[in-house]
Design an enzyme around this catalytic site. Sequence first.
Site, PDB file in Angstrom:
ATOM      1  N   CYS A 148       0.845  -1.201   0.000  1.00  0.00           N
ATOM      2  CA  CYS A 148       0.000   0.000   0.000  1.00  0.00           C
ATOM      3  C   CYS A 148       0.875   1.244   0.000  1.00  0.00           C
ATOM      4  CB  CYS A 148      -0.893  -0.021   1.237  1.00  0.00           C
ATOM      5  SG  CYS A 148      -1.852   1.458   1.500  1.00  0.00           S
ATOM      6  N   GLU A 173      -5.153  -8.267  -2.981  1.00  0.00           N
ATOM      7  CA  GLU A 173      -5.260  -8.456  -1.529  1.00  0.00           C
ATOM      8  C   GLU A 173      -4.429  -7.413  -0.816  1.00  0.00           C
ATOM      9  OE1 GLU A 173      -3.518 -10.011   2.291  1.00  0.00           O
ATOM     10  OE2 GLU A 173      -2.528  -9.601   0.382  1.00  0.00           O
ATOM     11  N   ARG A 200      -7.393 -12.552  11.350  1.00  0.00           N
ATOM     12  CA  ARG A 200      -6.634 -11.905  10.279  1.00  0.00           C
ATOM     13  C   ARG A 200      -7.621 -11.320   9.279  1.00  0.00           C
ATOM     14  NH1 ARG A 200      -1.332 -12.529   9.159  1.00  0.00           N
ATOM     15  NH2 ARG A 200      -0.542 -11.737   7.171  1.00  0.00           N
ATOM     16  N   ARG A 210      -8.397  -9.041   6.144  1.00  0.00           N
ATOM     17  CA  ARG A 210      -7.769  -8.511   4.950  1.00  0.00           C
ATOM     18  C   ARG A 210      -8.853  -8.092   3.961  1.00  0.00           C
ATOM     19  NH1 ARG A 210      -4.131  -8.200   7.832  1.00  0.00           N
ATOM     20  NH2 ARG A 210      -1.960  -8.840   7.556  1.00  0.00           N
TER      21      ARG A 210
END
Length: 327
Positions: A71, A118, A162, A164
């Site tokens: 990112c 992702e 987790r 995502r």
Amino acid sequence: MFAFIDLFAGVGGIRMAFERQGGVCVFTSEWDVKAQETYEANFGEKPHGDIRTIEPEDIPDHDILLAGFPCQPFSLAGVSKKASLGRAHGFADETQGTLFFNIANILHAKRPRAFLLENVKNLRSHDKKRTYQTIMKVLKEDLGYTVYDEVLDAKGLVPQHRERIYIVGFRDPIKFEFPKLPEQGPPLRSILEEDVDDKYTLSDKLWEYLQAYAEKHRQKGNGFGFGLANLDGHSRTLSARYHKDGSEILIPQEGKNPRRLTPRECARLQGFPEGFKIVVSNTAAYKQFGNSVAVPVVSAIAEKMIEALDANRRIEIEGQDTVCKVI
């Protein structure tokens, strides 16, 4: 059978998920040399290096593009200037200098039938939401893909919390639904090794430091501190910094200090099979699995994507939003 490419490939977790659906990988890229070692040991091929040095025209044709991309913030100053002058602009100007630009450039040049991206959950709020807004504009408006996105928590398939974000796109206006994952999955104890070397047990000095650090922040009203895991539940999120002290996931031990997970346990926590080869140092392995995907989650998404492509149920697009009207 379908062809796919694996960008920002890491150690191949996304590739593994799509191979299980009958896909064939025709190109892969990963810049980290230690991740390349692990990838080559498990898939028999060394990934190409930095995607920024590769021309889209040199990438083989493919049906699906896969990328777990880093990112980065986007600078829109140039876009604003062009808009004020009444000049057209597109993804090349909006995303130039970011790694997402390379993905967009490949999508523009090769026009695959679908893609899966992702990233961390916070991508939506990154850089005051500008990053995500730009990504969506590029994918939908500039490149013309029908796009779906959702945050999924892996804890229903692996014993790890987790979250995502997954972004799925189709070249044609195809109806797609993300998989519905279970609320609760296997317990953490199910992935633990029976005999673990004492080197994974925290030293007295480190354990005392972590407890003091947590107490200091508790007094300040903060929630920072180590994560002593519940073996009958799920762990915190495994991160790339796990190699430093293992503090986010500590395994309690009777009569001694807690321990960190072993690299093999980290692989299991991400849903990698037992036969997955760990050929690098513990430090490198922790980084690699911390940066990886939860393979069973991606496998579930891959199955839904292939079902959608095979069914080819078209939808109508109204304005900026996708309206699911099956034709």
